[in-house]
Design an enzyme around this catalytic site. Structure first.
Site, PDB file in Angstrom:
ATOM      1  N   ASN A   1       0.856  -1.188   0.000  1.00 27.15           N
ATOM      2  CA  ASN A   1       0.000   0.000   0.000  1.00 27.15           C
ATOM      3  C   ASN A   1       0.898   1.246   0.000  1.00 27.15           C
ATOM      4  O   ASN A   1       1.695   1.442   0.918  1.00 27.15           O
ATOM      5  CB  ASN A   1      -0.898  -0.043   1.247  1.00 27.15           C
ATOM      6  CG  ASN A   1      -1.866   1.107   1.295  1.00 27.15           C
ATOM      7  OD1 ASN A   1      -1.507   2.235   1.003  1.00 27.15           O
ATOM      8  ND2 ASN A   1      -3.097   0.836   1.682  1.00 27.15           N
TER       9      ASN A   1
ATOM     10  N   ARG B   1      -6.885  12.925   0.832  1.00 24.16           N
ATOM     11  CA  ARG B   1      -5.829  13.367   1.749  1.00 24.16           C
ATOM     12  C   ARG B   1      -4.465  12.786   1.379  1.00 24.16           C
ATOM     13  O   ARG B   1      -3.448  13.327   1.751  1.00 24.16           O
ATOM     14  CB  ARG B   1      -6.178  13.020   3.189  1.00 24.16           C
ATOM     15  CG  ARG B   1      -6.111  11.540   3.488  1.00 24.16           C
ATOM     16  CD  ARG B   1      -6.269  11.280   4.958  1.00 24.16           C
ATOM     17  NE  ARG B   1      -7.629  11.529   5.395  1.00 24.16           N
ATOM     18  CZ  ARG B   1      -8.178  10.921   6.447  1.00 24.16           C
ATOM     19  NH1 ARG B   1      -7.477  10.078   7.164  1.00 24.16           N
ATOM     20  NH2 ARG B   1      -9.429  11.152   6.778  1.00 24.16           N
TER      21      ARG B   1
ATOM     22  N   HIS C   1      -5.483   3.713  -1.869  1.00 17.77           N
ATOM     23  CA  HIS C   1      -6.821   4.089  -1.372  1.00 17.77           C
ATOM     24  C   HIS C   1      -7.092   5.529  -1.783  1.00 17.77           C
ATOM     25  O   HIS C   1      -6.450   6.447  -1.296  1.00 17.77           O
ATOM     26  CB  HIS C   1      -6.814   3.932   0.156  1.00 17.77           C
ATOM     27  CG  HIS C   1      -8.122   4.225   0.811  1.00 17.77           C
ATOM     28  ND1 HIS C   1      -8.311   4.081   2.163  1.00 17.77           N
ATOM     29  CD2 HIS C   1      -9.317   4.650   0.318  1.00 17.77           C
ATOM     30  CE1 HIS C   1      -9.563   4.407   2.476  1.00 17.77           C
ATOM     31  NE2 HIS C   1     -10.186   4.762   1.375  1.00 17.77           N
TER      32      HIS C   1
ATOM     33  N   GLU D   1      -8.497   0.668  -3.489  1.00 15.51           N
ATOM     34  CA  GLU D   1      -9.315   0.704  -2.272  1.00 15.51           C
ATOM     35  C   GLU D   1     -10.217   1.909  -2.315  1.00 15.51           C
ATOM     36  O   GLU D   1      -9.747   3.015  -2.617  1.00 15.51           O
ATOM     37  CB  GLU D   1      -8.398   0.869  -1.065  1.00 15.51           C
ATOM     38  CG  GLU D   1      -8.109  -0.381  -0.324  1.00 15.51           C
ATOM     39  CD  GLU D   1      -7.357  -0.054   0.957  1.00 15.51           C
ATOM     40  OE1 GLU D   1      -7.744   0.855   1.692  1.00 15.51           O
ATOM     41  OE2 GLU D   1      -6.352  -0.726   1.178  1.00 15.51           O
TER      42      GLU D   1
ATOM     43  N   HIS E   1      -3.693  -4.583   7.638  1.00 15.50           N
ATOM     44  CA  HIS E   1      -3.820  -3.392   8.486  1.00 15.50           C
ATOM     45  C   HIS E   1      -2.921  -3.531   9.705  1.00 15.50           C
ATOM     46  O   HIS E   1      -3.125  -4.399  10.540  1.00 15.50           O
ATOM     47  CB  HIS E   1      -5.245  -3.093   8.940  1.00 15.50           C
ATOM     48  CG  HIS E   1      -5.426  -1.615   9.221  1.00 15.50           C
ATOM     49  ND1 HIS E   1      -4.988  -1.015  10.374  1.00 15.50           N
ATOM     50  CD2 HIS E   1      -5.935  -0.616   8.465  1.00 15.50           C
ATOM     51  CE1 HIS E   1      -5.241   0.280  10.322  1.00 15.50           C
ATOM     52  NE2 HIS E   1      -5.809   0.551   9.170  1.00 15.50           N
TER      53      HIS E   1
ATOM     54  N   ARG F   1      -9.173   8.274  -1.138  1.00 19.43           N
ATOM     55  CA  ARG F   1     -10.179   8.683  -0.142  1.00 19.43           C
ATOM     56  C   ARG F   1     -11.020   9.822  -0.683  1.00 19.43           C
ATOM     57  O   ARG F   1     -10.564  10.598  -1.522  1.00 19.43           O
ATOM     58  CB  ARG F   1      -9.497   9.107   1.159  1.00 19.43           C
ATOM     59  CG  ARG F   1      -8.799   7.959   1.876  1.00 19.43           C
ATOM     60  CD  ARG F   1      -8.305   8.408   3.239  1.00 19.43           C
ATOM     61  NE  ARG F   1      -9.408   8.590   4.153  1.00 19.43           N
ATOM     62  CZ  ARG F   1      -9.702   7.768   5.168  1.00 19.43           C
ATOM     63  NH1 ARG F   1      -8.957   6.710   5.402  1.00 19.43           N
ATOM     64  NH2 ARG F   1     -10.725   8.009   5.945  1.00 19.43           N
TER      65      ARG F   1
ATOM     66  N   HIS G   1       0.986   6.169   1.937  1.00 24.34           N
ATOM     67  CA  HIS G   1       1.691   7.091   2.826  1.00 24.34           C
ATOM     68  C   HIS G   1       2.911   7.743   2.189  1.00 24.34           C
ATOM     69  O   HIS G   1       3.481   8.668   2.774  1.00 24.34           O
ATOM     70  CB  HIS G   1       1.971   6.419   4.161  1.00 24.34           C
ATOM     71  CG  HIS G   1       0.673   6.116   4.856  1.00 24.34           C
ATOM     72  ND1 HIS G   1      -0.235   7.111   5.164  1.00 24.34           N
ATOM     73  CD2 HIS G   1       0.069   4.947   5.196  1.00 24.34           C
ATOM     74  CE1 HIS G   1      -1.317   6.561   5.706  1.00 24.34           C
ATOM     75  NE2 HIS G   1      -1.152   5.255   5.724  1.00 24.34           N
TER      76      HIS G   1
ATOM     77  N   GLU H   1     -11.234  -9.247   2.821  1.00 18.28           N
ATOM     78  CA  GLU H   1      -9.960  -8.925   3.466  1.00 18.28           C
ATOM     79  C   GLU H   1     -10.247  -8.744   4.942  1.00 18.28           C
ATOM     80  O   GLU H   1     -11.101  -7.938   5.328  1.00 18.28           O
ATOM     81  CB  GLU H   1      -9.343  -7.659   2.866  1.00 18.28           C
ATOM     82  CG  GLU H   1      -8.020  -7.306   3.548  1.00 18.28           C
ATOM     83  CD  GLU H   1      -7.158  -6.340   2.757  1.00 18.28           C
ATOM     84  OE1 GLU H   1      -7.246  -6.311   1.511  1.00 18.28           O
ATOM     85  OE2 GLU H   1      -6.383  -5.605   3.406  1.00 18.28           O
TER      86      GLU H   1
ATOM     87  N   THR I   1      -8.279   3.557   8.249  1.00 14.24           N
ATOM     88  CA  THR I   1      -9.498   2.746   8.186  1.00 14.24           C
ATOM     89  C   THR I   1      -9.619   1.976   9.501  1.00 14.24           C
ATOM     90  O   THR I   1      -8.931   0.991   9.701  1.00 14.24           O
ATOM     91  CB  THR I   1      -9.429   1.791   6.985  1.00 14.24           C
ATOM     92  OG1 THR I   1      -8.958   2.535   5.864  1.00 14.24           O
ATOM     93  CG2 THR I   1     -10.784   1.201   6.667  1.00 14.24           C
TER      94      THR I   1
HETATM   95  N1  PXP Z   1      -5.845  -3.232   3.801  1.00 13.12           N
HETATM   96  C1  PXP Z   1      -6.803  -2.287   3.835  1.00 13.12           C
HETATM   97  C2  PXP Z   1      -8.155  -2.632   3.331  1.00 13.12           C
HETATM   98  C3  PXP Z   1      -6.516  -0.993   4.321  1.00 13.12           C
HETATM   99  O1  PXP Z   1      -7.490  -0.062   4.375  1.00 13.12           O
HETATM  100  C4  PXP Z   1      -5.208  -0.696   4.745  1.00 13.12           C
HETATM  101  C5  PXP Z   1      -4.867   0.667   5.237  1.00 13.12           C
HETATM  102  O2  PXP Z   1      -5.126   1.634   4.293  1.00 13.12           O
HETATM  103  C6  PXP Z   1      -4.234  -1.704   4.653  1.00 13.12           C
HETATM  104  C7  PXP Z   1      -4.594  -2.971   4.207  1.00 13.12           C
HETATM  105  C8  PXP Z   1      -2.812  -1.470   5.038  1.00 13.12           C
HETATM  106  O3  PXP Z   1      -2.701  -1.104   6.368  1.00 13.12           O
HETATM  107  P1  PXP Z   1      -1.339  -0.528   6.899  1.00 13.12           P
HETATM  108  O4  PXP Z   1      -1.072   0.731   6.150  1.00 13.12           O
HETATM  109  O5  PXP Z   1      -1.598  -0.301   8.346  1.00 13.12           O
HETATM  110  O6  PXP Z   1      -0.299  -1.575   6.640  1.00 13.12           O
END
Ligand code: PXP
Length: 245
Positions: A7, A50, A44, A71, A195, A46, A10, A152, A102
């Site tokens: 992901n 952001r 993602h 996402e 997550h 959003r 960030h 998921e 999330t």
């Molecule tokens: N899976 C989903 C559906 C998420 O919303 C997120 C966070 O955006 C992640 C995985 C990844 O989480 P993390 O950034 O905490 O590793």
């Protein structure tokens, strides 16, 4: 084999802290793709934009050879964007403006009809639809009833308990994730998880045989500040492979 989805949200968070174009999340996707150990890119978009922007999604769709997991919240705006790009996968997540990330899974059981209608055109367009939910039997049954091929499982509660040293809670959360992954597979669902995962807590999750994919972001992007993204992704891949032996 257990797939690793990176992901990249960030990287965009850091970019957007200053405005401008750098660091570029698409460059992160390029490095991840070139590493050979990342099986897909998750981003993602959003509602408040952001981190990831519409332009980031367009550029990812243009450059990626590995699958894009888009996402998004279950809104008409996001559905239209997904239908325009038809990414490999679409993961439906709950979204609240005031949350930092999330925070929980989707309440599928409460919005079954609405969600069934929402995902139908996405499935028809060829997107593999996944629903982000807590490790909860009711939610899994509802995800199955609405015709989602993938769920998921939210690993946040497990990761938080581990990080805070609440080991009984952690072990209870882990047992719940194991049971529910098994239950979901028995219904014919493909199971993903993610997550909050880190090098430190990923092993027991990666060892669950029913889980086919982990999506990991915040920790790996943070780690890449110190050791580089290629190295961070390879280290995660090695831990996942070891767990799966
Ligand atoms: N899976 C989903 C559906 C998420 O919303 C997120 C966070 O955006 C992640 C995985 C990844 O989480 P993390 O950034 O905490 O590793």
């Amino acid at each position: 084999m257990l797939r690793l989805g990176l992901n990249i949200d960030h990287v965009a968070t850091i970019r957007n802290a200053r405005g401008g174009l750098l660091p570029d999340p698409v460059r992160a996707a390029e490095i991840a793709q070139a590493s050979g150990v990342v099986d897909g890119i998750t981003a993602h978009l959003r509602e408040d934009r952001r981190h990831i922007t519409d332009r980031d999604i367009e550029r990812l769709v243009e450059m990626l050879n590995i699958p894009l997991n888009f996402e998004m919240a279950a809104t008409p705006e996001m559905q239209a964007i997904a239908l325009k790009h038809t990414p490999h996968a679409v993961c439906i997540v709950p979204e609240k403006r005031e949350e930092r990330t999330t925070e929980g899974g989707l309440e599928v059981a409460r919005e079954e009809n609405q969600l069934a209608h929402f995902i139908a055109p996405l499935k028809e367009a060829g997107c593999r639809v996944s629903i982000f939910i807590a490790a909860d039997k009711r939610q899994i049954e509802a995800a199955h009833r609405i015709g989602a091929p993938v769920i998921e499982i939210h690993t946040g509660a497990y990761c938080d308990a581990h990080a805070e040293g609440r080991f009984e809670d952690r072990d209870r959360e882990l047992a719940r994730i194991q049971d529910m992954a098994n239950f979901a597979k028995s219904l014919g669902l493909e199971v993903h998880a993610g997550h909050g995962l880190t090098y430190d807590d990923v092993t027991p999750i990666a060892a669950i045989p029913e889980i086919k994919e982990l999506n990991i972001g915040h920790f790996l992007i943070g780690e890449s500040i110190f050791i580089g993204l290629d190295h961070a992704a390879k280290k995660m891949r090695a831990i996942m492979n070891e767990a799966r032996k």
